[in-house]
Design an enzyme around this catalytic site. Structure first.
Site, PDB file in Angstrom:
ATOM      1  CB  CYS A  53      -1.272   0.654  -0.423  1.00 25.25           C
ATOM      2  SG  CYS A  53      -0.885   1.148   1.250  1.00 25.25           S
TER       3      CYS A  53
HETATM    4  C1  BEZ Z   1       3.327   1.673   0.994  1.00 26.88           C
HETATM    5  O1  BEZ Z   1       2.152   1.307   0.884  1.00 26.88           O
HETATM    6  O2  BEZ Z   1       4.166   1.391   0.161  1.00 26.88           O
HETATM    7  C2  BEZ Z   1       3.770   2.481   2.166  1.00 26.88           C
HETATM    8  C3  BEZ Z   1       2.913   3.386   2.758  1.00 26.88           C
HETATM    9  C4  BEZ Z   1       3.347   4.139   3.820  1.00 26.88           C
HETATM   10  C5  BEZ Z   1       4.636   3.976   4.302  1.00 26.88           C
HETATM   11  C6  BEZ Z   1       5.488   3.025   3.718  1.00 26.88           C
HETATM   12  C7  BEZ Z   1       5.049   2.274   2.650  1.00 26.88           C
END
Ligand code: BEZ
Length: 212
Positions: A46
């Site tokens: 994200c």
């Molecule tokens: C991420 O944004 O890196 C992420 C968020 C939730 C689960 C896996 C990755």
């Protein structure tokens, strides 16, 4: 929670965000909108997506598309996370992130898919036209960051095909040849598309992008 499908009116909402309280329709005004959800604050994928989105803002602005992100954490958390995103992505997050702590918007837009994760949102994308109808829905898992070049590409297609009787072929990019809408007979197509119509098959007619 009702399922939202293409052509449906995008539901309005009022929500807290990193920019304060937002009424979705007022925020969109009379332009296009892109609403995209993130599983949680302070997560790696994200962080890269929001930094990339910020760098693409001028491209969205050029197309009159207002950006708005969503994550199920608080506005205070978003503001702390934005500092990190700006630092590590060398940018400035310059659009609001909805603080959907009570999952009101996530539920309204069906962004939580319980068999994938019971509490976090998946990576949803909704592209909304000026008349507030939903024109595109995408759903990615948490483990896959989105491709912002593709989002711009599809907005170019949506905006072109909203105003011209054409469709865009596989892997099309702005300025390339387009497909004549199947509803138009070839004789009529030749009158409309003065740059020429190439009939490959009676149902497959190509013409230069009418806007270039
Ligand atoms: C991420 O944004 O890196 C992420 C968020 C939730 C689960 C896996 C990755």
């Amino acid at each position: 929670m009702a399922t939202i499908r293409l052509g449906d009116k995008a539901p309005n909402f009022t929500a807290n965000s990193s920019f304060g309280t937002i009424d979705f329709y007022e925020y969109l005004e009379d332009g296009w909108g892109i609403l995209f959800s993130h599983p949680a604050d302070f997560t790696p994928v994200c962080t890269t997506e929001l930094g990339t989105a910020a760098k693409f803002k001028t491209e969205f602005d050029k197309r009159n598309v207002k950006m708005i992100a969503l994550s199920v954490d608080s506005a205070e958390s978003h503001l702390e996370w934005i500092k990190d995103i700006n630092e590590v992505q060398n940018t400035e997050v310059n659009f609001p992130i909805i603080a959907d702590e009570d999952r009101q918007v996530s539920d309204l837009y069906d962004m939580i898919h319980p068999n994938a994760d019971s509490t976090l949102t998946v990576r949803s994308v909704f592209i909304i036209a000026p008349d507030k109808t939903v024109k595109l829905i995408l759903t990615y898992p948490a483990s896959t960051g989105r491709n912002f070049y593709e989002l711009i590409r599809v907005i170019d297609s949506l905006q072109l095909t909203a105003y011209h009787k054409v469709a865009t072929p596989a892997n099309w990019n702005n300025g390339e040849k387009v497909v004549v809408s199947p509803a138009i007979p070839t004789k009529e197509a030749k009158e409309i598309f003065t740059k020429g119509v190439e009939e490959i098959k009676p149902y497959l007619r190509m013409t230069p992008d009418p806007t270039v």
